[in-house]
Motif scaffolding. Structure first.
Motif, short mmCIF file in Angstrom:
data_model
loop_
_atom_site.label_atom_id
_atom_site.label_comp_id
_atom_site.label_asym_id
_atom_site.label_seq_id
_atom_site.Cartn_x
_atom_site.Cartn_y
_atom_site.Cartn_z
N MET A 1 2.00 4.58 -8.59
CA MET A 1 0.92 4.51 -7.60
C MET A 1 0.70 3.05 -7.22
O MET A 1 1.17 2.15 -7.89
CB MET A 1 -0.35 5.15 -8.14
CG MET A 1 -0.82 4.60 -9.48
SD MET A 1 -2.09 5.59 -10.27
CE MET A 1 -3.52 5.05 -9.40
N TRP A 2 -0.05 2.87 -6.11
CA TRP A 2 -0.34 1.55 -5.56
C TRP A 2 0.94 0.87 -5.09
O TRP A 2 1.13 -0.32 -5.25
CB TRP A 2 -1.09 0.66 -6.54
CG TRP A 2 -2.48 1.07 -6.81
CD1 TRP A 2 -3.10 2.21 -6.39
CD2 TRP A 2 -3.46 0.38 -7.58
NE1 TRP A 2 -4.38 2.27 -6.85
CE2 TRP A 2 -4.62 1.15 -7.59
CE3 TRP A 2 -3.45 -0.82 -8.26
CZ2 TRP A 2 -5.77 0.76 -8.25
CZ3 TRP A 2 -4.59 -1.20 -8.92
CH2 TRP A 2 -5.74 -0.42 -8.92
N LEU A 3 1.83 1.64 -4.48
CA LEU A 3 3.06 1.08 -3.94
C LEU A 3 2.77 0.40 -2.61
O LEU A 3 1.82 0.77 -1.92
CB LEU A 3 4.09 2.20 -3.72
CG LEU A 3 4.47 2.98 -4.96
CD1 LEU A 3 5.44 4.10 -4.60
CD2 LEU A 3 5.07 2.07 -6.01
N PRO A 4 3.58 -0.58 -2.22
CA PRO A 4 3.38 -1.22 -0.92
C PRO A 4 3.41 -0.18 0.20
O PRO A 4 4.27 0.70 0.21
CB PRO A 4 4.59 -2.17 -0.80
CG PRO A 4 4.99 -2.43 -2.20
CD PRO A 4 4.69 -1.17 -2.96
N THR A 43 -0.44 5.05 1.29
CA THR A 43 -1.81 5.43 1.63
C THR A 43 -2.30 6.46 0.63
O THR A 43 -1.50 7.09 -0.07
CB THR A 43 -1.87 6.03 3.05
OG1 THR A 43 -1.09 7.23 3.07
CG2 THR A 43 -1.37 5.04 4.09
N LEU A 44 -3.60 6.67 0.60
CA LEU A 44 -4.17 7.68 -0.31
C LEU A 44 -3.63 9.07 0.00
O LEU A 44 -3.24 9.79 -0.92
CB LEU A 44 -5.70 7.65 -0.26
CG LEU A 44 -6.41 8.64 -1.18
CD1 LEU A 44 -6.03 8.43 -2.64
CD2 LEU A 44 -7.91 8.54 -1.00
N PRO A 45 -3.57 9.51 1.27
CA PRO A 45 -3.01 10.84 1.53
C PRO A 45 -1.56 11.00 1.06
O PRO A 45 -1.19 12.05 0.55
CB PRO A 45 -3.12 10.98 3.06
CG PRO A 45 -4.23 10.07 3.45
CD PRO A 45 -4.14 8.91 2.49
N SER A 50 -5.89 -7.57 -1.57
CA SER A 50 -7.05 -7.29 -0.74
C SER A 50 -6.76 -6.22 0.30
O SER A 50 -7.68 -5.62 0.84
CB SER A 50 -7.49 -8.57 -0.01
OG SER A 50 -6.50 -8.94 0.94
N GLY A 51 -5.48 -6.01 0.61
CA GLY A 51 -5.12 -5.07 1.65
C GLY A 51 -5.29 -5.65 3.05
O GLY A 51 -4.99 -5.01 4.03
N GLY A 52 -5.78 -6.90 3.13
CA GLY A 52 -5.99 -7.52 4.42
C GLY A 52 -4.69 -7.98 5.06
O GLY A 52 -3.71 -8.24 4.37
#
Length: 181
Positions: free
Chosen positions: A86-89, A92-94, A161-163
């Motif tokens: 999880m948390w791959l580049p 997305t959550l879906p 940050s995802g920014g």
């Protein structure tokens, strides 16, 4: 396994786990592992989305991962686990939730969830960037590419940050001595 049983006092009920990458799964190989004494199999599925598997540098597909699970059951493994990252580049959550649904649909006895961990020689390393955020200035003042090239106008997405940030200036940074009162 037999050498271990001969050398040590192993319980007949001892769990003997084998880790397997999906691309190396064949019925003959899995039956051989089972006959040698492996009674638990952990399959490194990682994702049920082919695009994520490609980004991770994995050589198997989601279909091959599902086939590996089917072959493991056919070979007699009744204690089977699959790995999910999880948390791959760009994940997305879906998409992650769909990964969970697809892995659960394989009916493993256990699913292990892992956070992305990048090792020095991992192909994924080339996609990552480091950044330094100056809280006083309120801007990202340094972006360091671990592997790759930065060009003016490129967009860089920070994993923490995802920014997203636009590259305005590219150059070599030389540390300067700053006197602080």
């Amino acid at each position: 396994v037999s050498a271990c049983r001969e050398s040590f006092a192993l319980s007949p009920a001892a769990e003997v786990t084998l880790e397997l990458n999906p691309e190396s799964a064949t019925l003959e190989r899995l039956e051989g592992f089972r006959a040698a004494g492996a009674n638990r199999l952990s399959i490194g599925v990682q994702s049920m989305h082919d695009d994520e598997l490609r980004r991770l540098g994995r050589v198997h597909s989601a279909a091959k991962a599902a086939e590996a699970v089917r072959l493991a059951r056919a070979a007699g493994f009744d204690n089977l686990s699959v790995d999910l990252m999880m948390w791959l580049p760009e994940q997305t959550l879906p998409v992650w939730l769909e990964n969970v649904r697809r892995e659960v649909a394989l009916e493993p006895d256990h699913v292990s969830l892992y956070l992305l961990e990048v090792y020095p020689n991992a192909p994924l390393k080339a996609m990552l960037v480091d950044s330094w955020y100056d809280s006083y200035l309120g801007v990202v003042v340094l972006v360091r590419i671990i592997d790759g090239v930065l060009k003016k106008g490129m967009k860089v997405k920070m994993m923490g940050s995802g920014g997203s940030y636009s590259i305005e200036r590219v150059g070599v940074s030389k540390p300067k001595k700053v006197v602080v009162d």
